[in-house]
Design a protein around this motif. Structure first.
Motif, PDB file in Angstrom:
ATOM      1  N   ILE A   1       0.899  -1.305   0.151  1.00 15.87           N
ATOM      2  CA  ILE A   1       0.141  -0.084   0.530  1.00 15.87           C
ATOM      3  C   ILE A   1       0.673   1.245  -0.007  1.00 15.87           C
ATOM      4  O   ILE A   1       0.114   2.374  -0.609  1.00 15.87           O
ATOM      5  CB  ILE A   1      -1.112  -0.257   0.721  1.00 15.87           C
ATOM      6  CG1 ILE A   1      -1.994  -1.156   1.272  1.00 15.87           C
ATOM      7  CG2 ILE A   1      -2.138   1.480   0.824  1.00 15.87           C
ATOM      8  CD1 ILE A   1      -3.201  -0.893  -0.135  1.00 15.87           C
ATOM      9  N   GLU A   2       1.946   1.091   1.102  1.00 19.23           N
ATOM     10  CA  GLU A   2       2.507   2.638   0.756  1.00 19.23           C
ATOM     11  C   GLU A   2       3.597   2.682  -0.345  1.00 19.23           C
ATOM     12  O   GLU A   2       3.798   3.997  -0.628  1.00 19.23           O
ATOM     13  CB  GLU A   2       3.988   2.195   2.188  1.00 19.23           C
ATOM     14  CG  GLU A   2       3.366   2.719   3.466  1.00 19.23           C
ATOM     15  CD  GLU A   2       4.696   1.973   4.298  1.00 19.23           C
ATOM     16  OE1 GLU A   2       5.615   2.011   4.187  1.00 19.23           O
ATOM     17  OE2 GLU A   2       3.927   1.792   5.528  1.00 19.23           O
ATOM     18  N   THR A   3       3.885   1.709  -0.819  1.00 24.74           N
ATOM     19  CA  THR A   3       4.531   1.491  -2.438  1.00 24.74           C
ATOM     20  C   THR A   3       3.607   2.067  -3.841  1.00 24.74           C
ATOM     21  O   THR A   3       4.029   2.875  -4.506  1.00 24.74           O
ATOM     22  CB  THR A   3       5.293   0.261  -2.588  1.00 24.74           C
ATOM     23  OG1 THR A   3       6.007  -0.459  -1.592  1.00 24.74           O
ATOM     24  CG2 THR A   3       5.638   0.863  -4.395  1.00 24.74           C
ATOM     25  N   GLU A   4       2.247   1.622  -3.629  1.00 23.37           N
ATOM     26  CA  GLU A   4       1.260   1.587  -4.744  1.00 23.37           C
ATOM     27  C   GLU A   4       0.865   3.490  -4.572  1.00 23.37           C
ATOM     28  O   GLU A   4       0.770   3.906  -5.905  1.00 23.37           O
ATOM     29  CB  GLU A   4       0.711   0.676  -4.565  1.00 23.37           C
ATOM     30  CG  GLU A   4      -0.895   1.261  -5.644  1.00 23.37           C
ATOM     31  CD  GLU A   4      -0.971   0.641  -7.021  1.00 23.37           C
ATOM     32  OE1 GLU A   4      -0.808   0.852  -7.884  1.00 23.37           O
ATOM     33  OE2 GLU A   4       0.859  -0.072  -7.166  1.00 23.37           O
ATOM     34  N   ALA A   5       0.500   3.935  -2.671  1.00 22.68           N
ATOM     35  CA  ALA A   5       0.168   5.129  -2.675  1.00 22.68           C
ATOM     36  C   ALA A   5       1.353   5.822  -2.748  1.00 22.68           C
ATOM     37  O   ALA A   5       1.065   7.682  -2.809  1.00 22.68           O
ATOM     38  CB  ALA A   5      -0.407   4.625  -1.690  1.00 22.68           C
ATOM     39  N   THR A   6       2.718   5.549  -3.277  1.00 24.61           N
ATOM     40  CA  THR A   6       3.873   6.893  -3.132  1.00 24.61           C
ATOM     41  C   THR A   6       3.309   7.406  -1.881  1.00 24.61           C
ATOM     42  O   THR A   6       4.060   8.146  -1.610  1.00 24.61           O
ATOM     43  CB  THR A   6       3.446   7.325  -4.272  1.00 24.61           C
ATOM     44  OG1 THR A   6       2.529   8.658  -3.853  1.00 24.61           O
ATOM     45  CG2 THR A   6       3.519   7.245  -5.546  1.00 24.61           C
ATOM     46  N   ILE A   7       3.244   6.905  -0.624  1.00 27.27           N
ATOM     47  CA  ILE A   7       3.242   7.123   0.795  1.00 27.27           C
ATOM     48  C   ILE A   7       4.381   7.203   0.959  1.00 27.27           C
ATOM     49  O   ILE A   7       5.282   8.518   1.369  1.00 27.27           O
ATOM     50  CB  ILE A   7       2.430   6.266   1.166  1.00 27.27           C
ATOM     51  CG1 ILE A   7       0.879   6.137   1.146  1.00 27.27           C
ATOM     52  CG2 ILE A   7       2.681   7.112   3.132  1.00 27.27           C
ATOM     53  CD1 ILE A   7       0.390   5.428   1.668  1.00 27.27           C
ATOM     54  N   GLY A   8       5.728   6.001   0.945  1.00 30.42           N
ATOM     55  CA  GLY A   8       6.771   5.621   1.616  1.00 30.42           C
ATOM     56  C   GLY A   8       7.188   6.752   3.097  1.00 30.42           C
ATOM     57  O   GLY A   8       8.088   7.995   3.059  1.00 30.42           O
ATOM     58  N   TYR A   9       6.635   6.084   4.068  1.00 28.57           N
ATOM     59  CA  TYR A   9       7.042   5.746   5.388  1.00 28.57           C
ATOM     60  C   TYR A   9       8.724   5.815   5.959  1.00 28.57           C
ATOM     61  O   TYR A   9       9.019   7.193   6.765  1.00 28.57           O
ATOM     62  CB  TYR A   9       6.094   5.631   6.174  1.00 28.57           C
ATOM     63  CG  TYR A   9       5.046   5.630   6.338  1.00 28.57           C
ATOM     64  CD1 TYR A   9       3.823   6.800   6.574  1.00 28.57           C
ATOM     65  CD2 TYR A   9       3.807   4.837   6.039  1.00 28.57           C
ATOM     66  CE1 TYR A   9       2.761   7.330   6.767  1.00 28.57           C
ATOM     67  CE2 TYR A   9       2.616   5.367   5.618  1.00 28.57           C
ATOM     68  CZ  TYR A   9       1.974   6.133   5.890  1.00 28.57           C
ATOM     69  OH  TYR A   9       0.831   6.499   5.669  1.00 28.57           O
TER      70      TYR A   9
END
Length: 496
Positions: free
Chosen positions: A130-138
């Motif tokens: 999810i972080e990768t797909e939504a380009t959130i990148g925590y």
């Protein structure tokens, strides 16, 4: 036949009689049920496609249009389901890589470099996706360079995610921007009316635009849906006929700024040529109105539809005016948009009116003359005079009905033997001289003057004036001495 009519909404009142008793006990007619419409008032078509068989695969060949045509609840369901399945599938692939490499067991070992850092189980693999797909990148979970299979999966995830986003978001955007809702601000009158306009029986209905934005290139069309049976016995349950609303004159192109009244003139070319107020109570038809135009704000084509059944057509009514002039502008009162009022209107059809007009017309000469024989114009006028019909003719024709007042051109047209025999004195002098030759024959000499006279003139010489009798040599005499040399020679050759 009855099954087809029942299927397509034809309503009939059925009267049944009891089989027992005296036969006088009859059930009252059944109450007429609600009319089945082909197109609803809001424009929705009441058509369902069934028994498609193997043709359902055609919908998958145009999947994008199929998704756009679905209802909103199905669109939202497919939207959520597609993303959920795609996310779970990709998270499962990341978990499989970690499980195969043994990263799940050695994730807390600081000396070991896993494929994806800080992935211990499936929930952590799902969060990474999810972080990768939504380009959130925590920044807590990341892919390392020690995992080539993870790099390949990351590229596949990026491509698949772009395709899914473009497809689903595109469908939602197209469905939200569809101009169907623009048709909600296009109004049609609840009833259509039939009354006289400009001296002709006319079918009318009203259309209006509630928005200030215009409909560019607005055009209106009308279809008449009516069941009929062909002379060959074929039953057509929904036969479509075109109603002319100004196609030939350009009146179908609308400048829809204020409410307009659309007119269909009922003439011999109209399907309503034989429709009267009485016959409309037994007729069953539906008028489908289609309004098309380009939405000014979006540039998309919009179509609004409605229909009028036979019980929604008011005979002898007219619409109330809705436009009034105010100070500096025109005001439209939409409270009177659907209002009508009664006006004096003939209850007869256009066909009945034309037949009554023909029967009352004074010029009915074709029925008085015998069409099987070649009568001259003088014979027809004599027949009119014998039947006391000359008094119904105009003054000019009454003067022409007498023979003495006929022009010479009309007298020359009279080619009957009796007319030439008993009215020889009315011919010009030159034709009298030529026609008085007893030996001139039609077969041998085909002159125009000889064809006009077919009997010898011995019967009518006595009726000639004295001067003409002397010129013809008397009663029973020959007139060779008075003939021109050419005719004299022709006459002597005949007697020889």
């Amino acid at each position: 036949m009855s099954a087809l009519r029942k299927k397509f909404g034809d309503d009939y009142q059925v009267v049944t009689t009891s089989s027992s008793g005296s036969g006088f006990n009859q059930h009252p007619p059944e109450k007429k049920r609600k009319r089945q419409r082909f197109v609803d008032k809001n424009g929705r078509c009441n058509v369902q496609h069934g028994n498609l068989g193997g043709e359902t695969s055609r919908y998958l060949s145009d999947l994008f249009t199929t998704l756009v045509d679905l209802k909103w609840r199905w669109n939202l369901f497919i939207f959520i389901l597609t993303y959920t399945v795609a996310w779970l599938f990709m998270a499962f692939l990341w978990w499989c890589i970690a499980y195969i490499r043994g990263d799940l067991n050695r994730a807390h070992n600081d000396k070991y470099t896993p494929c994806v850092a800080n992935v211990y189980n499936f929930p952590s693999a799902f969060l990474f996706f999810i972080e990768t797909e939504a380009t959130i990148g925590y920044g807590y979970r990341y892919i390392t360079d020690k995992c080539p299979e993870g790099i390949i999966l990351f590229l596949f995830q990026s491509i698949l995610g772009s395709i899914v986003d473009a497809f689903l978001i595109g469908c939602m955007f197209i469905k939200m921007s569809q101009p169907k809702k623009r048709a909600e601000t296009l109004m049609f009158s609840e009833h259509a009316v039939i009354s006289m306009r400009d001296g002709r029986l006319t079918l009318m209905f009203r259309v209006g635009n509630l928005r200030n934005s215009h409909m560019v290139s607005a055009q209106i069309r009308c279809k008449l849906l009516k069941s009929r049976q062909t002379p060959e016995g074929e039953f057509l349950p929904l036969d479509q006929l075109e109603l002319d609303v100004g196609f030939s004159t350009g009146a179908d192109q609308l400048f829809l700024v204020s409410p307009l009244t659309i007119c269909h003139v009922i003439d011999p070319k109209s399907p309503f040529y034989e429709l009267s107020q009485r016959s409309m109570q037994t007729e069953q038809f539906e008028i489908v109105v289609i309004l098309e135009g380009i939405v000014e704000t979006t540039g998309m084509t919009c179509q609004a539809r409605t229909s009028y059944t036979e019980d929604e057509v008011l005979w002898g009514h007219r619409f109330f005016p809705v436009i009034s002039l105010e100070e500096g502008f025109f005001k439209v009162d939409y409270s009177q948009f659907h209002a009508t009022f009664e006006v004096p209107t003939t209850p007869h059809s256009v066909k009945e009116q034309e037949e009554a007009l023909l029967l009352s017309s004074p010029l009915m000469a074709p029925s008085l003359c015998n069409s099987g024989e070649k009568n001259s114009s003088l014979d027809c006028l004599e027949t009119l005079e014998d039947n006391d019909s000359t008094t119904k003719l105009p003054t000019k024709l009454q003067k022409m009905s007498g023979r003495e007042g006929l022009p010479k051109k009309l007298l020359r047209m009279s080619s009957t033997t009796s007319e030439m025999t008993y009215n020889f004195g009315d011919l010009p002098m030159k034709l009298q001289r030529i026609s008085s030759v007893p030996g001139v024959s039609d077969d041998k000499h085909g002159g125009k003057a000889s064809r006009m006279c077919t009997e010898p003139m011995s019967k009518s010489v006595a009726d000639l004036p004295p001067k003409l009798q002397r010129m013809s040599g008397g009663v029973g005499g020959r007139m060779d001495g008075h003939l021109p040399p050419k005719l004299r020679k022709m006459n002597s050759d005949r007697f020889t």
